[in-house]
Design a protein around this motif. Structure first.
Motif, PDB file in Angstrom:
ATOM      1  N   THR A 286      -3.682   1.461  -3.436  1.00 21.35           N
ATOM      2  CA  THR A 286      -3.972   3.105  -3.217  1.00 21.35           C
ATOM      3  C   THR A 286      -5.166   3.421  -3.007  1.00 21.35           C
ATOM      4  O   THR A 286      -5.444   3.344  -4.472  1.00 21.35           O
ATOM      5  CB  THR A 286      -2.603   4.106  -3.510  1.00 21.35           C
TER       6      THR A 286
ATOM      7  N   ASP B 109       0.692  -1.271  -0.217  1.00 21.95           N
ATOM      8  CA  ASP B 109      -0.501   0.001   0.338  1.00 21.95           C
ATOM      9  C   ASP B 109       0.987   1.307  -0.216  1.00 21.95           C
ATOM     10  O   ASP B 109       1.690   1.560   0.765  1.00 21.95           O
ATOM     11  CB  ASP B 109      -1.033  -0.408   0.906  1.00 21.95           C
ATOM     12  N   VAL B 110       0.439   1.826  -0.704  1.00 25.60           N
ATOM     13  CA  VAL B 110       0.992   3.925  -0.641  1.00 25.60           C
ATOM     14  C   VAL B 110       1.110   3.895   0.980  1.00 25.60           C
ATOM     15  O   VAL B 110       2.037   4.959   1.129  1.00 25.60           O
ATOM     16  CB  VAL B 110       0.683   4.390  -1.822  1.00 25.60           C
ATOM     17  N   ARG B 111      -0.159   4.113   1.435  1.00 24.92           N
ATOM     18  CA  ARG B 111       0.272   4.652   3.173  1.00 24.92           C
ATOM     19  C   ARG B 111      -0.121   4.270   3.328  1.00 24.92           C
ATOM     20  O   ARG B 111      -0.568   2.591   4.272  1.00 24.92           O
ATOM     21  CB  ARG B 111      -1.058   5.468   2.960  1.00 24.92           C
TER      22      ARG B 111
END
Length: 198
Positions: free
Chosen positions: A60, A32-34
């Protein structure tokens, strides 16, 4: 992943993942990006710095075009925006594992080519660098300031050590090893290895 026949592992964080020894076969990471702590983009940069070979698939719910472009430019296989279908993810995994297998094959070939080149003496290596440019023994002798007979001996030993029988084979081996072209006239002949990344 299980339903498609893939073995998978889950990690609490990117930092936890980095403590694991690299997988010995083709592998991809769905990230995941975050994430808490190290985010997805930072993880990608860390893997690049460590010369790890896992292929990355980003997912994401907050992605933008510049973020996607940055991830893809750095070598990500894909960038999926939530929500996505399971079939989409499986297609990405298939591409990632195929790319990983190809990259591992190239790495093994590069390492073997470099191992063979390490067997050469400095003189044999100098001759080799000029042979791959298409120069004849007489030309190489003039370039290096040596007798043509000496060049012929070095060339023969070099070809034998590298297990090649033609200039074409030699060129392919040198390309796999990532050896820089020889410098003519201006500087002393030297070599360096260049790293490539898919």
């Amino acid at each position: 992943m299980r339903s498609a026949g893939y073995k998978s592992e889950a990690f609490e964080s990117a930092s936890d993942f980095l403590t694991r020894q690299p997988h010995t076969g083709p592998a991809c990471v769905i990230v995941d990006v975050r994430m808490p702590g190290l985010n997805g983009m930072d993880l990608q940069e860390t893997l690049i710095q460590r010369r790890r070979e896992e292929q990355l698939i980003f997912v994401t719910g907050h992605g933008d075009i510049s973020m996607c472009a940055q991830a893809m430019k750095a070598g990500a296989v894909d960038f999926l925006t939530k929500p996505f279908r399971g079939g989409e993810l499986l297609q990405c995994v298939e591409r990632a594992l195929s790319r990983s297998a190809e990259q591992r094959k190239r790495s093994a070939e590069r390492n073997e080519a470099r191992r063979l080149l390490d067997l050469l003496t400095p003189s044999e290596f100098e001759v080799m660098q000029l042979v791959v440019t298409g120069m004849l023994n007489k030309q190489i002798a003039g370039e290096l300031g040596r007798a043509e007979k000496t060049v012929k001996v070095h060339r023969g030993r070099m070809m034998q050590k590298l297990r090649v029988t033609s200039v074409a084979e030699l060129v392919r081996l040198v390309e796999k090893a990532g050896v820089a072209p020889a410098a003519h006239h201006e500087t002393k002949v030297s070599y360096s290895f260049s790293e490539g990344r898919v």
